[in-house]
Design an enzyme around this catalytic site. Structure first.
Site, PDB file in Angstrom:
ATOM      1  N   LYS A 170      -3.714  -9.474  11.474  1.00  0.00           N
ATOM      2  CA  LYS A 170      -2.827 -10.514  11.947  1.00  0.00           C
ATOM      3  C   LYS A 170      -3.166 -10.632  13.365  1.00  0.00           C
ATOM      4  O   LYS A 170      -3.186  -9.810  14.107  1.00  0.00           O
ATOM      5  CB  LYS A 170      -1.422 -10.422  11.684  1.00  0.00           C
ATOM      6  CG  LYS A 170      -0.964 -10.534  10.247  1.00  0.00           C
ATOM      7  CD  LYS A 170       0.309 -10.586   9.889  1.00  0.00           C
ATOM      8  CE  LYS A 170       0.687 -10.738   8.244  1.00  0.00           C
ATOM      9  NZ  LYS A 170       2.292 -10.873   8.312  1.00  0.00           N
TER      10      LYS A 170
ATOM     11  N   TYR B 140      10.570   1.353   5.456  1.00  0.00           N
ATOM     12  CA  TYR B 140      10.271   2.409   4.780  1.00  0.00           C
ATOM     13  C   TYR B 140      10.782   3.616   4.718  1.00  0.00           C
ATOM     14  O   TYR B 140      11.118   4.626   3.582  1.00  0.00           O
ATOM     15  CB  TYR B 140       8.567   2.614   4.704  1.00  0.00           C
ATOM     16  CG  TYR B 140       7.686   1.552   4.645  1.00  0.00           C
ATOM     17  CD1 TYR B 140       7.577   0.955   3.274  1.00  0.00           C
ATOM     18  CD2 TYR B 140       7.189   0.633   5.649  1.00  0.00           C
ATOM     19  CE1 TYR B 140       6.681  -0.045   2.926  1.00  0.00           C
ATOM     20  CE2 TYR B 140       6.307  -0.481   5.406  1.00  0.00           C
ATOM     21  CZ  TYR B 140       6.119  -0.858   4.102  1.00  0.00           C
ATOM     22  OH  TYR B 140       5.438  -1.927   3.716  1.00  0.00           O
TER      23      TYR B 140
ATOM     24  N   HIS C 132      -0.057  -6.011  -2.377  1.00  0.00           N
ATOM     25  CA  HIS C 132       0.949  -5.332  -1.345  1.00  0.00           C
ATOM     26  C   HIS C 132       1.880  -4.266  -1.980  1.00  0.00           C
ATOM     27  O   HIS C 132       2.032  -3.617  -0.864  1.00  0.00           O
ATOM     28  CB  HIS C 132       1.735  -6.701  -0.874  1.00  0.00           C
ATOM     29  CG  HIS C 132       2.048  -6.863   0.310  1.00  0.00           C
ATOM     30  ND1 HIS C 132       0.961  -7.057   1.278  1.00  0.00           N
ATOM     31  CD2 HIS C 132       3.163  -6.794   1.200  1.00  0.00           C
ATOM     32  CE1 HIS C 132       1.610  -6.666   2.547  1.00  0.00           C
ATOM     33  NE2 HIS C 132       2.772  -6.509   2.405  1.00  0.00           N
TER      34      HIS C 132
ATOM     35  N   HIS D 275       1.536  -2.844  12.152  1.00  0.00           N
ATOM     36  CA  HIS D 275       2.682  -3.464  12.370  1.00  0.00           C
ATOM     37  C   HIS D 275       2.915  -3.711  14.001  1.00  0.00           C
ATOM     38  O   HIS D 275       2.537  -2.797  14.710  1.00  0.00           O
ATOM     39  CB  HIS D 275       3.948  -2.700  11.812  1.00  0.00           C
ATOM     40  CG  HIS D 275       3.978  -2.868  10.460  1.00  0.00           C
ATOM     41  ND1 HIS D 275       4.733  -1.794   9.777  1.00  0.00           N
ATOM     42  CD2 HIS D 275       3.500  -3.872   9.704  1.00  0.00           C
ATOM     43  CE1 HIS D 275       4.713  -2.274   8.370  1.00  0.00           C
ATOM     44  NE2 HIS D 275       3.981  -3.483   8.625  1.00  0.00           N
TER      45      HIS D 275
ATOM     46  N   ARG E  78      -3.812  -4.569   3.888  1.00  0.00           N
ATOM     47  CA  ARG E  78      -3.330  -6.035   3.248  1.00  0.00           C
ATOM     48  C   ARG E  78      -4.506  -6.618   2.304  1.00  0.00           C
ATOM     49  O   ARG E  78      -5.702  -6.426   2.750  1.00  0.00           O
ATOM     50  CB  ARG E  78      -2.881  -6.990   4.412  1.00  0.00           C
ATOM     51  CG  ARG E  78      -1.803  -6.554   5.271  1.00  0.00           C
ATOM     52  CD  ARG E  78      -1.524  -7.685   6.260  1.00  0.00           C
ATOM     53  NE  ARG E  78      -0.517  -7.289   7.237  1.00  0.00           N
ATOM     54  CZ  ARG E  78      -0.594  -6.734   8.269  1.00  0.00           C
ATOM     55  NH1 ARG E  78      -1.825  -6.474   8.696  1.00  0.00           N
ATOM     56  NH2 ARG E  78       0.315  -6.360   9.226  1.00  0.00           N
TER      57      ARG E  78
ATOM     58  N   ARG F 148       0.117  -1.151  -0.774  1.00  0.00           N
ATOM     59  CA  ARG F 148       0.374  -0.909   0.823  1.00  0.00           C
ATOM     60  C   ARG F 148       1.710  -0.430   0.843  1.00  0.00           C
ATOM     61  O   ARG F 148       1.869   0.407   1.772  1.00  0.00           O
ATOM     62  CB  ARG F 148       0.185  -2.434   1.348  1.00  0.00           C
ATOM     63  CG  ARG F 148       0.512  -2.612   2.975  1.00  0.00           C
ATOM     64  CD  ARG F 148       0.240  -3.919   3.510  1.00  0.00           C
ATOM     65  NE  ARG F 148       0.891  -4.045   4.866  1.00  0.00           N
ATOM     66  CZ  ARG F 148       0.246  -3.893   5.910  1.00  0.00           C
ATOM     67  NH1 ARG F 148      -0.938  -3.089   5.893  1.00  0.00           N
ATOM     68  NH2 ARG F 148       0.835  -4.003   7.194  1.00  0.00           N
TER      69      ARG F 148
END
Length: 300
Positions: free
Chosen positions: A172, A276, A241, A267, A148, A244
């Site tokens: 995150k 995806y 992004h 994730h 990211r 990514r």
């Protein structure tokens, strides 16, 4: 109270600064509405479910997307949960708010051949300067690792090992993960580090810095990526992004396991990565329709 809540999210809950910033915007927008533009004192305990619904209706009428409204509801729910836990509030009126269904759009990505052509053009057009080498490395690293934008900006120099060819990323909620990379990127990082140390004159904490040693900022990275993509790739968005998304799509199209891509992207849920696979299937379907004689012309 809002400021204390945001500090709680950042220090105790480990939410990213960008998420906390978004929650702050939501809650201050609601506070402005609830107080008539600051004419009255904010008293969250007096707000009813209907009051919150009226605000969300007003926001919706101004053209706010369903996705953003869902986040505003999450902001309210979190704020009232905080008030119940630490300020003795007995009820959470936001708990009964119904979030609108957000459209699940497929991520925007760039085709592999376009990405490679863009990287080649950036490399051949570079002048070997500090800025030129750094900007090329930014683009290549984003595509090669799927980081990211915020993760790239926060990447510490000591967390990038060009011997083992891996980097430690803080994602995150402060979750750490190890991301591998290849020989070519390793050589590019070593070259950039040499130029950086010569230009800055001292050891920097972060891998990517400006010539005065200060770290990069989000808009600067966006401008670097946007400038490299503009006129060279066909995509509805030109942003970090998108690289990514391109990383994840190319990994799956080349046969990578879904769980491996999940770990590389950081994730927490496999369902987030599964979007995806829809891109991969769409690509497969397009190739079939172009290549197979029974799929052409008459809708076979």
């Amino acid at each position: 109270m809002i400021t204390k809540f945001l500090k709680y999210l950042l220090s105790e809950q480990g939410l990213s600064p960008l998420t906390v910033e978004a929650y702050g915007r939501d809650l201050r927008q609601w506070a402005d509405y609830a107080t008539g533009g600051g004419r009255y004192e904010l008293r969250p305990e007096t707000a009813s479910l209907n009051d919150l619904r009226l605000w969300l209706a007003d926001v919706s009428l101004k053209g706010t997307s369903p996705r953003t409204i869902r986040r505003k509801i999450q902001s309210l729910r979190g704020f009232y949960s905080y008030l119940m836990r630490f300020h003795g509030l007995s009820d959470n009126p936001a708990a009964e708010l119904t979030a609108p269904r957000a459209p699940r759009n497929l991520p925007v990505y760039v085709r592999t051949e376009e990405t490679m052509a863009m990287l080649d053009a950036e490399e051949s057009g570079g002048d070997g300067s500090f800025d030129s080498v750094r900007n090329l490395l930014i683009i290549d690293l984003l595509y090669s690792t799927g980081l990211r934008c915020s993760e790239l900006i926060g990447l510490r120099d000591c967390h990038v090992d060009t011997v083992k060819r891996e980097l430690k990323v803080v994602g995150k909620r402060n979750k750490e993960r190890i991301v591998p990379f290849g020989y070519e990127l390793s050589e590019m990082i070593d070259r950039y580090r040499s130029l950086r140390d010569e230009a800055v004159g001292f050891t920097t904490e972060f891998l990517f810095v400006r010539q005065d040693g200060r770290p990069l900022y989000r808009k600067m990275v966006y401008n670097v990526v946007h400038g490299a993509m503009e006129g060279r790739v066909h995509a509805s968005r030109l942003s970090p992004h998108v690289l990514r998304h391109s990383f994840a799509t190319d990994m799956l199209n080349s046969g990578a396991e879904l769980t491996s891509v999940q770990q590389l992207l950081g994730h927490s849920s496999l369902s987030t990565t599964q979007v995806y696979t829809h891109i991969s299937f769409r690509e497969l379907k397009q190739n079939y329709q172009l290549a197979h004689p029974r799929a052409q012309n008459k809708g076979g």
